[in-house]
Scaffold this active site. Structure first.
Site, PDB file in Angstrom:
ATOM      1  N   HIS A  65     -26.799 -31.476   0.592  1.00 16.30           N
ATOM      2  CA  HIS A  65     -26.129 -30.586   1.553  1.00 16.30           C
ATOM      3  C   HIS A  65     -25.350 -29.501   0.804  1.00 16.30           C
ATOM      4  O   HIS A  65     -25.365 -28.326   1.203  1.00 16.30           O
ATOM      5  CB  HIS A  65     -25.122 -31.366   2.418  1.00 16.30           C
ATOM      6  CG  HIS A  65     -25.725 -32.349   3.366  1.00 16.30           C
ATOM      7  ND1 HIS A  65     -25.418 -33.685   3.353  1.00 16.30           N
ATOM      8  CD2 HIS A  65     -26.618 -32.191   4.389  1.00 16.30           C
ATOM      9  CE1 HIS A  65     -26.078 -34.311   4.311  1.00 16.30           C
ATOM     10  NE2 HIS A  65     -26.824 -33.429   4.953  1.00 16.30           N
ATOM     11  N   LYS A  79     -27.021 -41.065  16.784  1.00 20.16           N
ATOM     12  CA  LYS A  79     -26.427 -41.670  15.579  1.00 20.16           C
ATOM     13  C   LYS A  79     -25.073 -42.301  15.855  1.00 20.16           C
ATOM     14  O   LYS A  79     -24.339 -41.843  16.718  1.00 20.16           O
ATOM     15  CB  LYS A  79     -26.276 -40.591  14.493  1.00 20.16           C
ATOM     16  CG  LYS A  79     -27.601 -40.148  13.924  1.00 20.16           C
ATOM     17  CD  LYS A  79     -27.432 -39.200  12.751  1.00 20.16           C
ATOM     18  CE  LYS A  79     -28.795 -38.870  12.145  1.00 20.16           C
ATOM     19  NZ  LYS A  79     -28.707 -37.864  11.087  1.00 20.16           N
ATOM     20  N   ARG A 127     -36.224 -30.227   3.509  1.00 17.85           N
ATOM     21  CA  ARG A 127     -36.453 -30.936   2.251  1.00 17.85           C
ATOM     22  C   ARG A 127     -37.932 -31.162   1.988  1.00 17.85           C
ATOM     23  O   ARG A 127     -38.386 -31.151   0.865  1.00 17.85           O
ATOM     24  CB  ARG A 127     -35.739 -32.298   2.266  1.00 17.85           C
ATOM     25  CG  ARG A 127     -34.229 -32.193   2.204  1.00 17.85           C
ATOM     26  CD  ARG A 127     -33.581 -33.444   2.702  1.00 17.85           C
ATOM     27  NE  ARG A 127     -33.956 -33.669   4.092  1.00 17.85           N
ATOM     28  CZ  ARG A 127     -33.712 -34.768   4.768  1.00 17.85           C
ATOM     29  NH1 ARG A 127     -33.123 -35.772   4.188  1.00 17.85           N
ATOM     30  NH2 ARG A 127     -34.068 -34.864   6.029  1.00 17.85           N
ATOM     31  N   SER A 167     -28.318 -39.183   3.977  1.00 19.82           N
ATOM     32  CA  SER A 167     -27.030 -39.892   4.043  1.00 19.82           C
ATOM     33  C   SER A 167     -27.224 -41.392   4.232  1.00 19.82           C
ATOM     34  O   SER A 167     -26.416 -42.196   3.757  1.00 19.82           O
ATOM     35  CB  SER A 167     -26.189 -39.319   5.182  1.00 19.82           C
ATOM     36  OG  SER A 167     -26.000 -37.947   4.987  1.00 19.82           O
TER      37      SER A 167
END
Ligand code: COA
Length: 164
Positions: free
Chosen positions: A20, A44, A93, A131
Site C-alpha cells: 500500500h 470484512k 497487483r 493484509s
C-alpha cells in the site's frame, strides 16, 4: 474550482502494508494531495479499529508531506464529492485483481462520471502481499518485517499479545 489535484486512496488497510505504501508513494508523485481513507467494506470484519488503522497509516506515511489520512462511512463516490477529489487511486497487483476492480470502477463511474479512476501497479516485490497474509503470519508469531512498516510490526505484536 480548486486547482489542487487531489486524489483519494480508499481501502480497508487492516493493516497497511509496504505494498500500500508503495502505491501511496507513486500517487504522491502524481498528485498535490493524496488522502488515504479507511473505508468500510461490508464483507470484512477487521482486526483493528478504524482509529488504530488510521494511526498505523499516519505513522507509515510520515515521510510523504502531501499525504493525509481520513476515514469515511458510506459510498466512496459521495466521499469523493464532499472532499473535492478529482481522482481515486486503486492498486493492481495481478490479473486476479482486475475483475473486482473493473466492476467496482464501472459502478463508481456510473454513479460519479467526473471522478477519474487511476490504477497503479506496485513494485513486483509486493504483488503477492495482502493484509490477510500479514495478519496470519503475525498471529503465529512469524516475522512480518519484510511486509509492513516498523510501526505496524509493533501494533500487530501488541494486538496478538493481548489476544493470547
Ligand atoms: N499491497 C498489498 N496489499 C494490497 C494492495 C497493495 N498495493 N492493494 C490491495 N491490497 C490488498 C489489501 O490488503 C486487501 O487484502 P485483504 O483482503 O487480505 O484485507 C485486498 O487487497 C483488497 O483490499 P482493499 O484495497 O483494502 O479493498 P477492499 O476490497 O477491502 O475495499 C473499498 C474496497 C473499501 C474501497 C470498497 O469496498 C468501497 O469503496 N467501499 C465503500 C462503499 C462503496 O462505495 N461501495 C460501492 C463500490 S462499487
Amino acid at each position: 474550482m480548486s486547482s489542487v489535484k487531489r486524489a483519494i486512496y480508499p481501502g480497508t488497510f487492516d493493516p497497511i502494508t509496504l505494498g500500500h505504501i508503495d502505491i501511496i508513494e507513486r500517487a504522491a508523485f502524481l498528485f498535490d494531495e493524496v488522502v488515504v481513507t479507511v473505508a468500510r467494506n461490508i464483507g470484512k470484519n477487521p482486526l483493528f479499529t478504524v482509529e488504530e488503522r488510521m494511526e498505523m497509516i499516519r505513522e507509515s506515511v510520515r515521510h510523504l508531506p502531501g499525504v493525509k489520512v481520513d476515514n469515511f462511512n458510506g459510498l466512496i463516490v459521495d466521499y469523493a464529492k464532499t472532499t473535492g477529489a478529482q481522482a481515486m487511486i486503486r492498486g493492481l497487483r495481478a490479473m486476479s485483481d482486475f475483475e473486482y476492480e473493473f466492476q467496482m470502477a464501472l459502478v463508481n463511474r456510473t454513479l460519479y462520471p467526473d471522478m477519474v479512476q487511476v490504477f497503479l501497479m506496485p513494485h513486483e516485490a509486493y504483488t503477492h502481499l495482502n493484509s490477510t497474509v500479514v495478519r496470519e503470519v503475525a498471529s503465529f508469531g512469524g516475522d512480518i518485517s519484510p511486509f509492513v512498516s516498523t510501526a505496524v510490526v509493533k501494533k500487530l505484536k501488541e494486538k496478538f499479545e493481548k489476544k493470547s
